[in-house]
Design an enzyme around this catalytic site. Structure first.
Site, PDB file in Angstrom:
ATOM      1  N   ASP A 293      -0.489   2.889  -8.492  1.00 18.90           N
ATOM      2  CA  ASP A 293      -1.244   3.504  -9.585  1.00 18.90           C
ATOM      3  C   ASP A 293      -1.907   4.769  -9.013  1.00 18.90           C
ATOM      4  OD1 ASP A 293      -2.367   4.124 -11.987  1.00 18.90           O
ATOM      5  OD2 ASP A 293      -3.183   2.142 -12.368  1.00 18.90           O
TER       6      ASP A 293
HETATM    7  C1  NOJ Z   1      -3.855   5.292 -14.258  1.00 19.97           C
HETATM    8  C2  NOJ Z   1      -3.458   4.157 -15.133  1.00 19.97           C
HETATM    9  O1  NOJ Z   1      -4.022   2.944 -14.665  1.00 19.97           O
HETATM   10  C3  NOJ Z   1      -1.954   3.992 -15.250  1.00 19.97           C
HETATM   11  O2  NOJ Z   1      -1.675   2.983 -16.168  1.00 19.97           O
HETATM   12  C4  NOJ Z   1      -1.332   5.288 -15.630  1.00 19.97           C
HETATM   13  O3  NOJ Z   1       0.042   5.125 -15.837  1.00 19.97           O
HETATM   14  C5  NOJ Z   1      -1.632   6.283 -14.538  1.00 19.97           C
HETATM   15  N1  NOJ Z   1      -3.068   6.489 -14.469  1.00 19.97           N
HETATM   16  C6  NOJ Z   1      -0.931   7.618 -14.738  1.00 19.97           C
HETATM   17  O4  NOJ Z   1      -1.496   8.305 -15.775  1.00 19.97           O
END
Ligand code: NOJ
Length: 766
Positions: A293
């Site tokens: 993430d």
């Molecule tokens: C953080 C989020 O938790 C995740 O779900 C997302 O895909 C990413 N940012 C990218 O934007």
């Protein structure tokens, strides 16, 4: 050198063509793919391999120097082949520009994979995922993902960070809006449908994109519902509740996984070998790649699990995180870690193989610009077809919570003519909030508002007053501090129009930015002064239809007690106003069912239908006695149970039958039930089957959803619905740490929600 790679590819392609004409089986296709990937890998330097594992955010003008705050020159890295993926580059023009840099300037010209959060639609926004889950309509959900993929692909994107399959039982957690609710069975079916929708049957098709199952794992169980918080759950909960939807997506052949920000039982998910290697890559044989993430590798240091970013990179790659999203841990430190002997190059090779394989499967090596067709972008984005699919999805996502008669007359569906309707609430006239939280591909203020939708029915008179703002100011990120908690200056004029109206429609709830990532709440009441407004209007006119719009279950006890009609509309996306109007006017008979329990009080959370019994489930021997499992100040039952939702018609369930009442472990039972539409409208019903494993090697839930079917019945029509109960449905992760069916008694219920009363039972015997 680029030429060498092209030559190699051609050679393999040539031999592969010969091969495939002889034998076009899946096996030989896979073999050819492996050969292609291996030969490319064999000519890559360690640095270039690490580059493939590096993902950068690209929300900058790719033709100019990056305006990012980091010191890294991302464009230079693209030119040097040190970037494998980008996120947040959108639109054919921009994607082509960024792809051109790597294809033309880097030594090997390996195309980028272009990721984006296509969570509920890209430019044309579909209902928030929790709302879609309320439809229990797998076909519609798959279609919604399919059109989102088509629209995003037409805009240059080939990888979505969806579906989020995190089960959650805590409505305080803002990200419940992005999942499918509280139940692993429903969640698994929806997760599977979404992956199939995004990826289709052929990933190389220009209308399909790679999906990404997230967040692995247990992100939906943060302590106290607080975003990014610690997660401590035991193995039974992990295996029986949290993991099934993830596994379902592996079965659907999902190409990528994203790990999670949270720690699980002391180990941050990003550095968790047990999750990423033992379970995902070994037990489930997942062949795709795992992306971290955003910054979650770097955050290992914040967790107090890594000493610095280099150590974090070491832990993450060892644990099975293949791609680094914006932590700079791999690009800055992996080479050194390999040279120091701390990380084996074989781990890097495995990660890169996985990443290259997905790129080949997407067809990016055949044509890196295949998603970059300006004409297609013009034709597809915001097309009629996509709007029709999201409108259909939006109607199906609406849940009718209450529809009681006043003077023998139900308020819903609305009469189509001669009515003087007062519409009240800032959210009724809001073209933005309905887009929900995840709509970075959409333009602001592009939803059809409720007011606009209602005005399409021209034979009634509509008067509108907002009554009160929900949020103050224009800030993009609305936290609770931005909620209007004091300004009631608009109440008076709203009350005035309500006095004169035949019926009042009040559109109240959360702003679209009040749920989603980072938006945990401790109070789930309708925010700000909105409830006061509702109470004031109620004093002058009791004929109120409350249209709720929100991203999570809310506590609405006062409304349930007083307001005759309540409709849960979530945040329904671009077509919100049309969908809501069509449901209120009965052009679509509501059919949604809650995918998450609505509590009476925030203090009941986590509240979910499939709880355990406890040692003191009932007030024995004396109902007045204190010592049993309950609250002393609030009824323990939910306000609305899981699976609940009304229709303008009514359904009767009868003749619940089993073909056997005893089976051995590998046998099946056929279940049938007759459902009749006993009301005055054609309508749809979600027939739900629940079972209870009465006694187990580990304590078992009071009931669990094990089957459902959405049916359409004309007025007066009956239909017999069949289910099959088999090993798959009866097994659970037992005290032996494996999936087993245990012998003993089972109860079974069928009905229109989780409080179904039509009951029978059976036994599993030796
Ligand atoms: C953080 C989020 O938790 C995740 O779900 C997302 O895909 C990413 N940012 C990218 O934007």
């Amino acid at each position: 050198m680029k030429k060498i790679y092209i030559l190699l590819s051609l050679l393999i392609l040539f031999s592969s063509c010969k091969n495939s004409s002889k034998n076009n089986s899946e096996k030989s296709k896979n073999l050819i793919l492996t050969q292609k990937v291996d030969s490319l890998l064999s000519i890559m330097t360690l640095k270039e391999k690490i580059g493939q594992m590096n993902q950068y955010n690209g929300s900058w003008d790719v033709t100019g120097p990056p305006k990012d705050s980091t010191s890294i020159n991302k464009v230079a890295h693209l030119e040097q082949g040190l970037v494998g993926a980008m996120l947040n580059v959108k639109g054919v023009k921009n994607v082509r520009a960024v792809q051109k840099i790597v294809v033309e300037k880097s030594r090997l010209g390996i195309p980028l994979i272009i990721g984006f959060d296509v969570i509920h639609g890209y430019k044309t926004i579909s209902p928030i995922p929790l709302a879609e889950a309320a439809s229990w309509d797998l076909k519609a959900i798959k279609k919604s993902a399919e059109v989102a993929a088509k629209e995003a692909a037409a805009s240059g994107i080939n990888w979505t960070f969806a579906p989020m399959v995190d089960i959650s039982r805590d409505a305080r957690w803002g990200r419940v809006m992005e999942g499918a609710g509280e139940d692993p069975f429903l969640g698994s079916k929806i997760a599977y449908a979404r992956v199939k929708g995004f990826q289709g049957e052929d990933l190389s098709n220009v209308n399909t994109i790679a999906a990404c199952t997230k967040h692995f794992a247990a992100y939906g169980f943060p302590e106290a519902g607080k975003e990014y918080n610690t997660v401590s759950v035991g193995m039974p909960t992990l295996y029986n509740i949290i993991l099934p939807p993830f596994k379902a997506t592996v079965k659907a052949d999902v190409k990528t996984f994203m790990n999670a920000f949270n720690e699980l039982n002391g180990i941050p998910a990003t550095a968790d070998t047990f999750l990423q290697r033992d379970i995902l890559k070994n037990d489930w044989n997942f062949k795709g790649f795992v992306v971290s993430d955003w910054g979650s590798i770097m955050e290992l240091e914040h967790h107090g699990y890594a000493t610095d970013n280099k150590h974090a990179g070491e832990l993450a790659i060892k644990a099975g995180s293949d791609m680094d999203m914006e932590s700079y841990a791999y690009i800055d430190h992996l080479e050194e870690l390999v040279k120091e002997g701390k990380v084996k190059e074989a781990l890097i090779d495995d990660a890169v193989r996985r990443i290259l394989t997905v790129k080949y499967e997407l067809g990016l090596f055949d044509n890196p610009y295949k998603y970059c067709d300006l004409d297609r972008e013009k034709q597809v984005v915001n097309s009629k077809e996509i709007n029709a699919a999201v409108l259909d999805m939006a109607k199906k996502s609406i849940v009718l919570l209450k529809n009681e008669a006043i003077n023998n007359q139900k308020l819903l569906p609305l009469k189509k003519e001669g009515q003087n309707i007062a519409v009240i609430g800032a959210l009724a006239n809001d073209k933005d909030s309905m887009l929900g939280n995840w709509r970075i591909g959409a333009d602001n203020n592009t939803a059809v508002s409720v007011l606009e939708g209602l005005k399409k029915y021209k034979d009634n008179t509509i008067t509108y007053k907002k009554g009160a703002d929900v949020v103050i100011g224009k800030t993009f990120f609305y936290y609770d501090t931005k909620i209007n908690k004091t300004d009631k200056s608009g109440f008076k004029e709203a009350i005035e129009i309500a006095k004169k109206a035949d019926v009042v429609i009040m559109v109240l709830g959360e702003h679209g930015f009040q749920s989603g990532e980072g938006r945990s709440r401790t109070n789930l009441d309708i925010p700000g002064v909105q409830l006061d407004l509702l109470k004031e209007v109620y004093k002058v006119n009791k004929k109120i239809i409350l249209v709720l719009t929100n991203g999570r279950p809310l506590t609405i006890n006062w409304s349930e007690e007083h307001i005759p009609a309540i409709v849960e509309t979530w945040q329904l996306g671009t077509q919100a106003g049309n969908a809501i109007a069509q449901v209120l006017y009965g052009d679509y008979n509501p059919s949604g069912k809650l995918p998450m329990t609505f509590p009476r009080h925030v203090g009941q959370i986590p509240i979910y239908y499939s709880h355990k019994k406890t040692g003191r489930p009932t007030p024995l021997p004396d109902p007045a006695m204190v010592f049993w499992s309950k609250y002393t100040d609030v009824d323990s039952s939910p306000l609305y149970p899981f699976g609940y939702g009304l229709s303008y018609t009514s359904f009767e369930y009868k003749n619940l039958k089993l073909n056997k009442t005893k089976i051995s472990i590998n046998e099946e039972i056929n279940v049938s039930v007759e459902v009749t539409n006993t009301g005055n409208f054609d309508g749809e019903e979600v027939v739900q089957l629940y079972i209870q494993d009465v006694c187990g090697s580990l304590t078992r839930p009071v009931k669990e959803l094990k089957g459902f079917e959405k049916i359409h019945l004309k007025i007066g029509a009956s239909k017999t619905i069949y289910f099959t109960i088999d090993f798959e449905l009866l097994q659970f992760y037992t005290a032996n740490n494996k999936w087993e069916v245990e012998l003993g008694d089972f109860n079974l219920w069928i009905g229109g929600n989780s409080n179904a009363t039509l009951k029978t039972s059976f036994k599993v015997v030796k």
